[in-house]
Design a protein around this motif. Structure first.
Motif, PDB file in Angstrom:
ATOM      1  N   ALA A  52      33.099 -17.184   3.640  1.00 11.00           N
ATOM      2  CA  ALA A  52      33.672 -16.101   4.423  1.00 11.00           C
ATOM      3  C   ALA A  52      32.663 -14.977   4.535  1.00 11.00           C
ATOM      4  O   ALA A  52      31.954 -14.676   3.579  1.00 11.00           O
ATOM      5  CB  ALA A  52      34.954 -15.587   3.772  1.00 11.00           C
ATOM      6  N   PRO A  53      32.543 -14.349   5.686  1.00 10.46           N
ATOM      7  CA  PRO A  53      31.532 -13.316   5.884  1.00 10.46           C
ATOM      8  C   PRO A  53      31.673 -12.187   4.883  1.00 10.46           C
ATOM      9  O   PRO A  53      32.765 -11.712   4.620  1.00 10.46           O
ATOM     10  CB  PRO A  53      31.815 -12.826   7.312  1.00 10.46           C
ATOM     11  CG  PRO A  53      32.568 -13.946   7.968  1.00 10.46           C
ATOM     12  CD  PRO A  53      33.360 -14.586   6.880  1.00 10.46           C
ATOM     13  N   GLY A  54      30.560 -11.786   4.310  1.00  7.48           N
ATOM     14  CA  GLY A  54      30.523 -10.632   3.428  1.00  7.48           C
ATOM     15  C   GLY A  54      31.043 -10.861   2.034  1.00  7.48           C
ATOM     16  O   GLY A  54      31.185  -9.927   1.284  1.00  7.48           O
ATOM     17  N   ASN A  55      31.388 -12.110   1.679  1.00  7.63           N
ATOM     18  CA  ASN A  55      31.911 -12.375   0.349  1.00  7.63           C
ATOM     19  C   ASN A  55      31.014 -13.341  -0.392  1.00  7.63           C
ATOM     20  O   ASN A  55      30.489 -14.285   0.179  1.00  7.63           O
ATOM     21  CB  ASN A  55      33.316 -12.967   0.424  1.00  7.63           C
ATOM     22  CG  ASN A  55      34.333 -11.929   0.846  1.00  7.63           C
ATOM     23  OD1 ASN A  55      34.485 -10.912   0.197  1.00  7.63           O
ATOM     24  ND2 ASN A  55      35.007 -12.184   1.948  1.00  7.63           N
ATOM     25  N   GLU A  56      30.876 -13.147  -1.680  1.00 10.94           N
ATOM     26  CA  GLU A  56      30.067 -14.011  -2.532  1.00 10.94           C
ATOM     27  C   GLU A  56      30.960 -14.640  -3.581  1.00 10.94           C
ATOM     28  O   GLU A  56      31.978 -14.057  -3.967  1.00 10.94           O
ATOM     29  CB  GLU A  56      28.967 -13.195  -3.225  1.00 10.94           C
ATOM     30  CG  GLU A  56      27.957 -12.596  -2.257  1.00 10.94           C
ATOM     31  CD  GLU A  56      27.139 -13.638  -1.525  1.00 10.94           C
ATOM     32  OE1 GLU A  56      26.689 -13.367  -0.410  1.00 10.94           O
ATOM     33  OE2 GLU A  56      26.969 -14.756  -2.076  1.00 10.94           O
ATOM     34  N   PRO A  57      30.633 -15.828  -4.092  1.00 12.74           N
ATOM     35  CA  PRO A  57      31.442 -16.441  -5.158  1.00 12.74           C
ATOM     36  C   PRO A  57      31.414 -15.594  -6.411  1.00 12.74           C
ATOM     37  O   PRO A  57      30.493 -14.821  -6.644  1.00 12.74           O
ATOM     38  CB  PRO A  57      30.755 -17.800  -5.383  1.00 12.74           C
ATOM     39  CG  PRO A  57      29.366 -17.607  -4.863  1.00 12.74           C
ATOM     40  CD  PRO A  57      29.484 -16.646  -3.717  1.00 12.74           C
ATOM     41  N   ASP A  58      32.465 -15.742  -7.256  1.00 11.47           N
ATOM     42  CA  ASP A  58      32.598 -14.921  -8.448  1.00 11.47           C
ATOM     43  C   ASP A  58      31.466 -15.140  -9.439  1.00 11.47           C
ATOM     44  O   ASP A  58      31.022 -14.234 -10.110  1.00 11.47           O
ATOM     45  CB  ASP A  58      33.935 -15.207  -9.123  1.00 11.47           C
ATOM     46  CG  ASP A  58      35.094 -14.822  -8.216  1.00 11.47           C
ATOM     47  OD1 ASP A  58      36.124 -15.496  -8.284  1.00 11.47           O
ATOM     48  OD2 ASP A  58      34.949 -13.864  -7.453  1.00 11.47           O
ATOM     49  N   LYS A  59      31.045 -16.393  -9.580  1.00 12.29           N
ATOM     50  CA  LYS A  59      29.972 -16.681 -10.515  1.00 12.29           C
ATOM     51  C   LYS A  59      29.261 -17.954 -10.101  1.00 12.29           C
ATOM     52  O   LYS A  59      29.831 -18.807  -9.426  1.00 12.29           O
ATOM     53  CB  LYS A  59      30.516 -16.830 -11.940  1.00 12.29           C
ATOM     54  CG  LYS A  59      31.580 -17.905 -12.095  1.00 12.29           C
ATOM     55  CD  LYS A  59      32.105 -17.941 -13.515  1.00 12.29           C
ATOM     56  CE  LYS A  59      33.246 -18.927 -13.675  1.00 12.29           C
ATOM     57  NZ  LYS A  59      33.772 -18.967 -15.054  1.00 12.29           N
ATOM     58  N   GLU A  60      28.011 -18.072 -10.480  1.00 13.56           N
ATOM     59  CA  GLU A  60      27.223 -19.260 -10.144  1.00 13.56           C
ATOM     60  C   GLU A  60      27.365 -20.283 -11.264  1.00 13.56           C
ATOM     61  O   GLU A  60      27.073 -20.000 -12.423  1.00 13.56           O
ATOM     62  CB  GLU A  60      25.750 -18.885  -9.947  1.00 13.56           C
ATOM     63  CG  GLU A  60      24.896 -20.055  -9.478  1.00 13.56           C
ATOM     64  CD  GLU A  60      23.511 -19.612  -9.059  1.00 13.56           C
ATOM     65  OE1 GLU A  60      22.531 -20.286  -9.447  1.00 13.56           O
ATOM     66  OE2 GLU A  60      23.392 -18.586  -8.368  1.00 13.56           O
ATOM     67  N   LEU A  61      27.821 -21.468 -10.921  1.00 17.19           N
ATOM     68  CA  LEU A  61      28.082 -22.519 -11.895  1.00 17.19           C
ATOM     69  C   LEU A  61      26.864 -23.412 -12.057  1.00 17.19           C
ATOM     70  O   LEU A  61      26.144 -23.683 -11.101  1.00 17.19           O
ATOM     71  CB  LEU A  61      29.287 -23.357 -11.448  1.00 17.19           C
ATOM     72  CG  LEU A  61      30.586 -22.582 -11.228  1.00 17.19           C
ATOM     73  CD1 LEU A  61      31.638 -23.480 -10.599  1.00 17.19           C
ATOM     74  CD2 LEU A  61      31.100 -22.021 -12.542  1.00 17.19           C
ATOM     75  N   GLU A  62      26.661 -23.882 -13.283  1.00 18.74           N
ATOM     76  CA  GLU A  62      25.574 -24.820 -13.556  1.00 18.74           C
ATOM     77  C   GLU A  62      26.062 -26.243 -13.360  1.00 18.74           C
ATOM     78  O   GLU A  62      27.254 -26.536 -13.467  1.00 18.74           O
ATOM     79  CB  GLU A  62      25.068 -24.647 -14.988  1.00 18.74           C
ATOM     80  CG  GLU A  62      24.447 -23.289 -15.267  1.00 18.74           C
ATOM     81  CD  GLU A  62      23.911 -23.201 -16.693  1.00 18.74           C
ATOM     82  OE1 GLU A  62      23.314 -24.185 -17.155  1.00 18.74           O
ATOM     83  OE2 GLU A  62      24.111 -22.170 -17.328  1.00 18.74           O
TER      84      GLU A  62
END
Length: 621
Positions: free
Chosen positions: A417-427
């Protein structure tokens, strides 16, 4: 292992099925063989393998559960209850967890309609993320290998229990830690009047605190749980928590020194241990507070609840930097109020809401731990003085929102979605040649004749998991087919074009986690086999585990399936059908029995394996 034989196929699928119903899988180096574990008498195998075994048992679910747990306990397995919440148990279903050494076992007992409503028992090996040692004579065991957490009562005395746990923790890679020396130590027990406590560390994960208390009856209560790393370095934590505006002080204040902070913490644990034992065992008056606990001059005006609070428990109006994650059941914030004010706020608010407080061994001016429970829900709060502020962190089942609300904050935060980033980057880690997030509560892989996949449950928002797969599958040069993909707040279905064939990623929400099902169709193998149905139709392959002929009626046709058909290869009868739902009736060793319909799609291949429990449908392409 790949195989075109139905026998190997069913083995893979049943192992995967045991995983899906919430049990777990064993690691490659485990020596557990579930098919050889003790049982009650009169059982009949449905499926047996080292990793998972299913059998029927005489009697009702409750009777079978009691007999099964007794048989396993006699063989050295130690049953334990969930650390937070109550074990699942009903007249038609029971789940038990046991441990023997570092090996875990889950037992799932239920009524099985496919076995004429007989009682079915499933043994499945479980990977324990963080093994903690159980004393051999332990009772009242509560354990959680993910947090990790252990509480129990040992019949051994304090010295024997301490020696046992120290030896076992060291064998598992933990080292005693001296807070005063700020270093690992061969022996770091700090004695109290009625017990002791000690910290343990290892290269990865949070440190542990071990608290032992000796009761008047000679028994020892044991509690081991993870604590924030900052507890081992209180001066560093306090310095980091200071607001950036004021210039740094020319010298550390006495209360900021490591030695003084550790003395305060040690004194608090010692005093609280004395008080809790006295209160519980004899009702004696608590010890008078020492100078470190003189907080009577602090303001005591009541705090109000924060406007717009979205957490399931109250948050004070003085809270700042509030971070609530309903998917993982965690809450954290800082407050300008004192520890005394915050503790009074939660004791009052939670009592009003019907929560009951649990005693804690840490209840001091610089650090307070509060525990509350209501029914099967629980919440634990840690209040820690950090410079001029107090840090409050909370966790527990009470903070885990149902899937409809847990993802409410994610509704406008879906990855992509525009302007939104995921909460955390998963390994990433590997599961059957496909990526799954390393931070999972459950994972496994599946393999059929022309199809392979991976499944997992992850305590992260759907947006984070979707971002993870777009990144990882992009690295494999998988091409997303945007025309077929569907993304919603609580579900996603993404289609890919790969070198092996079409792939589908399905994400959903269940029990506060994101569920993952990633499958790949192996086109070339399916085409070379000659088993593909006509375009737009589905191929059904029939097999029979029974020693006698079986008869199945499906799609208006009655088909005889010889004994042993499909056990060495797909040599049983086949049937082409149109996409749709098909009820079927099986007539075999157990007589005629209707079964739930199977739903098939266009251009698919399904195997229908007949066994003692009925018919097992397996998608093979």
């Amino acid at each position: 292992m790949r195989s075109t034989g139905f026998l190997a196929l069913i083995s893979c699928v049943l192992s995967a099925f045991a995983l899906v119903v919430g049990i777990g899988v064993t690691s490659a180096d485990e020596a557990l063989d579930t098919s050889k574990l003790p049982r009650v008498s009169g059982t009949k195998d449905i499926f047996a393998s080292p990793s998972s075994t299913i059998f029927t048992a005489p009697g009702a679910v409750t009777e079978a559960a009691e007999g099964t747990i007794a048989a396993l306990t006699a063989a050295g397995w130690q049953p334990y209850a969930p650390a937070f919440g109550e074990p699942m148990k009903s007249p038609t279903m029971a789940i038990a967890n046991l441990k023997k050494g570092a090996t875990g076992l889950s037992v799932f007992i239920t009524v099985a309609p496919a076995q004429n409503n007989a009682t079915s028992v499933t043994y499945t090996g479980v990977i324990i993320a963080n093994d903690l040692p159980f004393p051999k004579d332990a009772t009242d065991i509560k354990f959680d290998g993910d947090r990790p957490f252990l509480s129990c009562v040992s019949a051994g005395n304090l010295a024997a229990t301490s020696d046992f746990l120290r030896t076992e923790l060291i064998a598992r890679g933990w080292s005693p830690w001296s807070v005063k020396d700020n270093a690992k130590s061969a022996y770091a027990d700090e004695k109290t009047e009625k017990g002791l406590y000690a910290y343990y560390v290892r290269d990865t994960g949070k440190p542990l605190i071990l608290v032992l208390q000796s009761a008047d009856d000679g028994k020892t209560t044991v509690k081991i749980e993870a604590v924030p790393p900052e507890v081992l370095h209180p001066a560093e934590k306090k310095e980091a928590a200071k607001a950036p505006e004021p210039p740094p002080a020319p010298a550390a204040k006495p209360q900021d020194k490591v030695g003084d902070a550790i003395d305060d913490l040690a004194a608090s644990i010692i005093k609280q241990a004395q008080q809790s034992v006295a209160d519980a065992m004899s009702g004696a008056k608590p010890a008078a507070p020492d100078n470190a606990d003189k907080v009577s001059d602090e303001p005591t005006e009541a705090l109000t609840v924060l406007d717009g609070n979205t957490a399931p428990i109250p948050v004070p109006s003085t809270a700042a930097d509030v971070d609530f994650d309903g998917a993982s059941g965690k809450l954290e914030f800082n407050s300008s109020s004192s520890i005394k004010q915050l503790a009074a706020f939660y004791r009052s608010q939670m009592k009003t809401l019907g929560w009951k407080e649990e005693k804690s061994v840490i209840n001091q001016a610089n650090m307070v731990v509060l525990g509350f429970h209501k029914g099967e829900q629980d919440v634990s709060l840690t209040l820690m003085k950090m410079g001029e502020a107090v840090n409050v962190s909370a966790s527990g089942s009470a903070l885990e929102k149902p899937e409809a609300t847990a993802d409410a904050s994610a509704s406008s935060n879906v990855a992509g979605a525009p302007g939104n980033e995921p909460d955390k980057e998963l390994e990433a880690e590997d599961a059957g040649g496909l990526p799954v997030p390393k931070e999972h509560s459950l994972s496994g892989s599946e393999q059929s004749m022309f199809r392979h996949g991976a499944n997992a449950n992850v305590p992260a928002k759907l947006s984070s998991v979707l971002a993870f797969y777009r990144r990882e599958l992009g690295k494999r040069d998988w091409k997303e087919d945007a025309s077929k993909s569907v993304i919603k707040d609580d579900a996603a279905e993404i289609h890919y074009v790969t070198a092996e064939g079409p792939a589908v990623l399905k994400l959903g929400r269940a029990s506060g986690e994101t569920t993952i099902a990633l499958t790949v169709r192996e086109d070339e193998k399916a085409k070379k086999s000659g088993m593909l149905a006509k375009p737009g139709q589905t191929k059904l392959l029939l097999g029979n585990f029974l020693e006698t002929e079986a008869v199945i009626t499906i799609a208006g046709k009655t088909i005889k399936v010889p004994a042993g058909a499909g056990s060495k290869g797909p040599d049983g009868p086949t049937l082409d059908v149109a996409p749709g739902k098909y009820p079927y009736i099986l007539k075999g060793a157990g007589g005629a029995q209707p079964d739930d319909p199977i739903e098939v799609g266009a251009d698919e291949i399904w195997g229908l394996m007949i066994g003692p429990g009925g018919v097992l449908p397996v998608q093979m392409y």
